[in-house]
Scaffold this motif. Structure first.
Motif, PDB file in Angstrom:
ATOM      1  N   TYR A  90     -39.662  41.755 -76.996  1.00 19.35           N
ATOM      2  CA  TYR A  90     -38.375  41.073 -77.141  1.00 19.35           C
ATOM      3  C   TYR A  90     -37.598  41.013 -75.829  1.00 19.35           C
ATOM      4  O   TYR A  90     -36.413  40.705 -75.816  1.00 19.35           O
ATOM      5  CB  TYR A  90     -37.527  41.797 -78.189  1.00 19.35           C
ATOM      6  N   GLY A  91     -38.277  41.309 -74.724  1.00 16.47           N
ATOM      7  CA  GLY A  91     -37.590  41.389 -73.437  1.00 16.47           C
ATOM      8  C   GLY A  91     -36.864  40.121 -73.035  1.00 16.47           C
ATOM      9  O   GLY A  91     -35.775  40.179 -72.459  1.00 16.47           O
ATOM     10  N   ARG A  92     -37.450  38.951 -73.362  1.00 21.06           N
ATOM     11  CA  ARG A  92     -36.812  37.698 -72.949  1.00 21.06           C
ATOM     12  C   ARG A  92     -35.498  37.444 -73.694  1.00 21.06           C
ATOM     13  O   ARG A  92     -34.674  36.644 -73.245  1.00 21.06           O
ATOM     14  CB  ARG A  92     -37.768  36.519 -73.177  1.00 21.06           C
ATOM     15  N   GLU A  93     -35.285  38.138 -74.827  1.00 22.84           N
ATOM     16  CA  GLU A  93     -34.018  37.974 -75.530  1.00 22.84           C
ATOM     17  C   GLU A  93     -32.857  38.491 -74.674  1.00 22.84           C
ATOM     18  O   GLU A  93     -31.720  38.050 -74.825  1.00 22.84           O
ATOM     19  CB  GLU A  93     -34.052  38.705 -76.874  1.00 22.84           C
ATOM     20  N   THR A  94     -33.153  39.406 -73.767  1.00 20.22           N
ATOM     21  CA  THR A  94     -32.124  39.884 -72.841  1.00 20.22           C
ATOM     22  C   THR A  94     -31.563  38.734 -72.024  1.00 20.22           C
ATOM     23  O   THR A  94     -30.353  38.641 -71.790  1.00 20.22           O
ATOM     24  CB  THR A  94     -32.724  40.937 -71.900  1.00 20.22           C
ATOM     25  N   TYR A  95     -32.453  37.832 -71.587  1.00 21.04           N
ATOM     26  CA  TYR A  95     -32.004  36.699 -70.774  1.00 21.04           C
ATOM     27  C   TYR A  95     -31.217  35.684 -71.612  1.00 21.04           C
ATOM     28  O   TYR A  95     -30.326  35.015 -71.086  1.00 21.04           O
ATOM     29  CB  TYR A  95     -33.210  36.021 -70.124  1.00 21.04           C
TER      30      TYR A  95
END
Length: 355
Positions: A90-95
């Protein structure tokens, strides 16, 4: 290769108590508290003084306060472990949430400040209660400076580890939370100076145009910062490439495995802050039969995925005629790689760009 949820007890698995995550959350919490106090003070001062610059600064601080909420959500949601529905995590949800924060800075900060400044250009209202405005600006500088100092300390620690300038690390980092807080706090300090200049020139000249121009200048500053933040998040959402520094570190890490004799292809792509998706073609040592080779190949993948910076590793076999990859720099490893490990290069500084 089917994605499997990472075992929280596995060596090197991403830990919710990871120091870099805690630093980012602490940075956001301090920024939220400082911005909330500053926003209230500036709002009161803007009502008492009638200053366009103070109105712009109040809008700026309220925008920053709201943005910190988006950044806290980004840290929370982006740190979840991968599952079957999201094999790359889910790392891209940070962006995504950081992008919302950048849009908020642009709309609630930049547009409001510029519009209000333009509307006040023809004002003939004399300055009043300016001492209150100066006091609020001074207190705001202390609070904003405290928040900026926390962001600077976090950025400086990672930049020192990578041996790069702090500003370069902030602009290139894959950590959008650090970049947003650092940029917003730096813009806040510059904005306070512009507001002070607008108030001071209004006082000594008696012309309200300087106060209005101060509001417009604050809005332009916020617009520039917001556009930079939006562009950086856009790039990482599209799939930002990694730096030669990080690629060399990963290459050395793979070649350091006893089972690997050479690497002929390497692809790294950011899938979140300090997290990469790794694809490589390697030549295994020895001449095992296919079944034994598949087991050894999977074992190397698991060893690479034990690093908290590798979300998923996919390895395939090289063809006999493929050219072997070697570290850059005339065959000599950069000092950061000679002295450390993949963790030293990737930690909090994985967001470097390809030069």
């Amino acid at each position: 290769m089917p994605a499997e949820p990472r075992d929280a007890d596995a060596p090197g698995a991403s830990d919710p108590s990871d120091k870099s995550d805690n630093s980012s959350i602490l940075t956001v919490v301090i920024a939220f508290g400082a911005n909330l106090l500053v926003a209230v003070a500036k709002t009161i001062a803007s009502l008492l003084t009638g200053s366009a610059s103070m109105v712009a600064e109040a809008a700026h601080s309220w925008a920053d306060t709201g943005n910190e909420i988006f950044l806290l959500i980004a840290e929370r949601r982006g740190g979840r472990k991968r599952d079957a529905a999201h094999p790359l995590g889910y790392g891209r949800e940070t962006y995504i949430w950081s992008m919302f924060a950048a849009f908020g800075l642009f709309t609630a900060g930049a547009i409001v400040s510029i519009y209000h400044g333009i509307s006040e250009l023809g004002s003939n209202e004399p300055p009043r209660d300016l001492l209150i405005g100066y006091i609020v600006l001074a207190v705001s500088a202390v609070l904003e400076g405290t928040s900026f100092l926390q962001a600077y300390r976090q950025a400086h620690g990672a930049a020192t580890k990578r041996r790069v300038p702090v500003l370069r690390h902030v602009l290139q980092s894959s950590n959008p939370t650090l970049r947003a807080v650092f940029a917003e706090d730096a813009a806040a300090l510059v904005g306070l100076f512009l507001a002070f200049l607008g108030l001071f020139l209004h006082q000594i000249t008696g012309s309200a145009i300087w106060d209005a121009l101060g509001s417009i200048a604050v809005g332009v500053l916020l617009g520039v910062v917001a556009i930079i933040l939006i562009d950086r998040n856009r790039r990482f959402l599209l799939g930002e490439s990694t730096s030669p520094e990080l690629e060399d570190a990963v290459l050395v890490e793979i070649l350091g495995k006893p089972e690997v004799s050479r690497v002929t292809y390497l692809h790294l792509e950011f899938v979140g802050p300090s997290r990469v998706y790794l694809v490589a073609a390697i030549d295994m040592a020895g001449n095992d039969v296919e079944d034994a080779l598949a087991v050894r190949l999977r074992r190397v993948e698991e060893q690479l995925e034990a690093s908290e910076y590798v979300e998923e590793a996919v390895l395939t076999l090289s063809q006999p005629g493929d050219v072997s990859l070697v570290p850059r720099g005339d065959g000599e490893l950069p000092e950061t790689i000679r002295d450390g490990t993949l963790e030293d290069v990737a930690s909090d500084g994985a967001g470097t760009l390809r030069a």
